[in-house]
Every structure is written in C-alpha cells, then in structure tokens.
Design an enzyme around this catalytic site. Structure first.
Site, mmCIF file in Angstrom:
data_model
loop_
_atom_site.group_PDB
_atom_site.id
_atom_site.type_symbol
_atom_site.label_atom_id
_atom_site.label_comp_id
_atom_site.label_asym_id
_atom_site.label_seq_id
_atom_site.Cartn_x
_atom_site.Cartn_y
_atom_site.Cartn_z
ATOM 1 N N GLU A 167 0.872 -1.182 0.000
ATOM 2 C CA GLU A 167 0.000 0.000 0.000
ATOM 3 C C GLU A 167 0.912 1.235 0.000
ATOM 4 O OE1 GLU A 167 -2.715 2.095 3.514
ATOM 5 O OE2 GLU A 167 -1.509 0.338 3.942
ATOM 6 N N ASP A 195 14.396 -2.877 13.327
ATOM 7 C CA ASP A 195 15.323 -1.960 12.623
ATOM 8 C C ASP A 195 14.769 -0.539 12.767
ATOM 9 O OD1 ASP A 195 17.402 -1.018 11.094
ATOM 10 O OD2 ASP A 195 16.692 -1.844 9.194
HETATM 11 P P1 ADP Z 1 14.718 -0.023 1.664
HETATM 12 O O1 ADP Z 1 14.162 -1.389 1.958
HETATM 13 O O2 ADP Z 1 15.447 0.023 0.370
HETATM 14 O O3 ADP Z 1 15.549 0.534 2.813
HETATM 15 P P2 ADP Z 1 12.405 1.533 2.521
HETATM 16 O O4 ADP Z 1 11.380 0.534 2.865
HETATM 17 O O5 ADP Z 1 13.145 2.171 3.663
HETATM 18 O O6 ADP Z 1 13.455 0.955 1.463
HETATM 19 O O7 ADP Z 1 11.706 2.649 1.643
HETATM 20 C C1 ADP Z 1 12.440 3.727 1.067
HETATM 21 C C2 ADP Z 1 11.695 5.050 1.293
HETATM 22 O O8 ADP Z 1 10.419 5.000 0.667
HETATM 23 C C3 ADP Z 1 11.411 5.311 2.757
HETATM 24 O O9 ADP Z 1 12.419 6.054 3.355
HETATM 25 C C4 ADP Z 1 10.094 6.035 2.749
HETATM 26 O O10 ADP Z 1 10.311 7.431 2.641
HETATM 27 C C5 ADP Z 1 9.406 5.561 1.488
HETATM 28 N N1 ADP Z 1 8.376 4.533 1.757
HETATM 29 C C6 ADP Z 1 8.580 3.300 2.305
HETATM 30 N N2 ADP Z 1 7.447 2.596 2.358
HETATM 31 C C7 ADP Z 1 6.482 3.397 1.821
HETATM 32 C C8 ADP Z 1 5.075 3.222 1.595
HETATM 33 N N3 ADP Z 1 4.451 2.085 1.883
HETATM 34 N N4 ADP Z 1 4.390 4.252 1.049
HETATM 35 C C9 ADP Z 1 5.038 5.397 0.717
HETATM 36 N N5 ADP Z 1 6.351 5.607 0.900
HETATM 37 C C10 ADP Z 1 7.080 4.630 1.445
#
Ligand code: ADP
Length: 293
Positions: A93, A197
C-alpha cells in the site's frame, strides 16, 4: 523495465484492474530500488531487487503483516511479492506521508509500547530474515541472553572476522560474549514483537497525523532492543520516550544494556559499510567490558 508482470500480479492480488497513470522512482531506500505506481485513484509502493532476493521480500511482507495484525500502529499493507524474469518485487500500500513536520512522536511512543506489551511465546521468530541485506537468524530460543549472544553478536563477529576485522575486535568481542549474563542480572525480559530496525528513517507520519513504521526486521525479543535502536541514530524526540515509559516503563539496567543492543547494529554497519564503524564497535565493547567487575 517491463512493468507488465508486476501490474498483472497487483491485479490478481487485489481483484481489480489497475491502469497506471504514472511511475516515479522514490528515493531514500538503502538496499532496494523503490517506485510509486499511480492510477487515477490508487497508488502502490513497489520495491525491486535481484531475483535471488525474493526471500528477503517474503520475510518483510510477513513482518509487516504480523505488525499490522497487532493493530497498534499504522503499517503499510503488503499486497503481493513475486519475481518476474527481471526482478524480485514487493508491492505495498502506498502511504502518503506528511511533510509539514507534524510530530507524531507521542502517539508513536504509546503505540509502540502497546505493541511491545502483547505477550509472545518465545525469543526468535518463525523464520530467518535480514537486517539491511545481512542475514538475521531467528531460531527459537527460550533464553534471551543466549539468543543475543549467539544469534546476534557472535553471528556478526563471525561475519566481521570473514571481512578481515580480526584481532582486537575478535578477542574483546569474545570476552564480552562469555560474560553476557552479567548484563541480565535481576532482569528477565519477556518476548515482544519487535520492529527490529527502528531508526528514524523507518518511521513517518501519515496525512492524518498517525505514526507509520515500515521496513522491519521482525522477531520476538526484549523490547529494549527496539528502544535502544531509536537512540542510535536520533530522530525520536522526548515526547516519544515519555509516552512509551508511561505505558511500559524501562528497567534501570536499560542504560547499560542499550550499548549491548546497539552493538549489534554497529557490527552490522561495520560488515555492510566498513570504515569508522570498527572504532565505534571497539569503543562500545570496551565500555561494556568496563561494566564487568
Ligand atoms: P529499503 O528497503 O530500500 O531501505 P524503505 O522501505 O526504507 O526501502 O523505503 C524507502 C523510502 O520509501 C522510505 O524512506 C520512505 O520514505 C518511502 N516509503 C517506504 N514505504 C512506503 C510506503 N508504503 N508508502 C510510501 N512511501 C514509502
């Protein structure tokens, strides 16, 4: 990049047609590339990695689902994970984050404390996962200090030895591991579902002002391990800690144990990025050893 297989999987998983209007890269991730897929009225967050990393996404989706099932915090819902001929992918989502600087620290403290209060049956998890891109073992264990010693510290120390960080780190690290029981004298943590984390980059606030946590490395462990990590790289204000402690007070021994818990993440950073983390890990071990008399 061929998006067609991903779009088809989204449609199958949701049971509704998804007509893409735009696809934008999202910055900020450490290990995956991320995109926003937008239709007229729906958006999805898509993470991509190499085909052989699908298992990492499966573990992430299972962690997100379990955190969401606890119903204490807003978590992005996993939609589907799979691999195409080009990539492994995880679709979530898409949550619109507030960028006006609204602070949801108080609610985050409350909601995390409620998550940590839910009793769990054992230390570990039903599967292994990853911390960053490093394998994280979660074999079931009834003894928390033993879990932390073998599956967290020794595993990272062994990786560090393989990465060429020998001598002092290894001898002092081994001494610390031998003496780990000292840090749990009079303290018996209960297993809690941890994010695993929890640094500032894995939290946000949605448009309605609710805190959101994402990108977890879940397992059942001592709640202090999550709290310790919030202190490691900053980003969690005073309101967060006050609200957390109103619901779930911290034991006085936390002040020392937090270094033991954060040592795991610093060793992981050493293994992933090298450089200055060696000195930081050695200093943390020296400080912990000075507590043992
Ligand atoms: P990675 O696994 O590469 O570390 P993240 O899960 O931290 O990636 O996601 C990268 C960035 O995307 C996050 O810092 C956040 O700002 C944004 N983000 C993560 N999940 C969502 C989401 N479900 N909806 C919108 N933005 C998201």
């Amino acid at each position: 990049m061929n998006w067609q297989p991903i779009l088809e999987h989204i449609q199958t998983a949701t049971g509704s047609a998804f007509k893409t209007e735009s696809i934008h890269a999202v910055a900020g991730g450490d290990i995956n590339s991320a995109f926003r897929l937008q239709s007229k009225d729906t958006a999805y967050f898509v993470k991509l990695n190499q085909i052989n990393r699908l298992d990492m996404f499966v573990a992430e989706a299972e962690g997100l689902s379990e955190l969401a099932a606890a119903k204490t915090l807003r978590i992005p819902s996993p939609i589907v994970f799979e691999k195409s001929t080009e990539h492994a992918f995880l679709v979530l989502e898409y949550i619109e984050f507030d960028t006006s600087g609204k602070n949801s620290g108080r609610q985050l403290g409350q909601q995390l404390a409620l998550l940590h209060q839910i009793p769990q049956a054992y230390f570990g998890w039903h599967r292994n996962n990853t911390i960053g891109s490093t394998p994280q073992e979660n074999t079931r264990c009834e003894d928390w200090p033993e879990f932390w010693r073998t599956q967290r510290l020794q595993l990272q120390l062994t990786l560090a030895a393989g990465n060429g960080y020998g001598s002092r780190l290894q001898t002092t690290g081994a001494k610390l591991c031998e003496s780990i029981a000292v840090f749990f004298d009079g303290y018996r943590p209960r297993p809690a579902l941890l994010h695993g984390d929890l640094w500032g980059g894995n939290t946000a606030t949605d448009k309605a002002g609710n805190p959101v946590i994402f990108d977890p490395a879940c397992y059942y462990g001592d709640k202090e391990a999550d709290i310790a990590m919030t202190e490691l790289f900053g980003g969690f204000g005073r309101d967060f800690y006050a609200a957390y402690q109103e619901i779930s007070p911290l034991d006085p021994g936390y002040a020392t144990r937090k270094t033991l818990y954060n040592l795991y993440h610093i060793l992981n950073h050493l293994n992933l990025f090298g450089g200055g983390y060696l000195r930081q890990a050695e200093d943390m071990i020296t400080s912990l050893l000075s507590e043992i008399r």
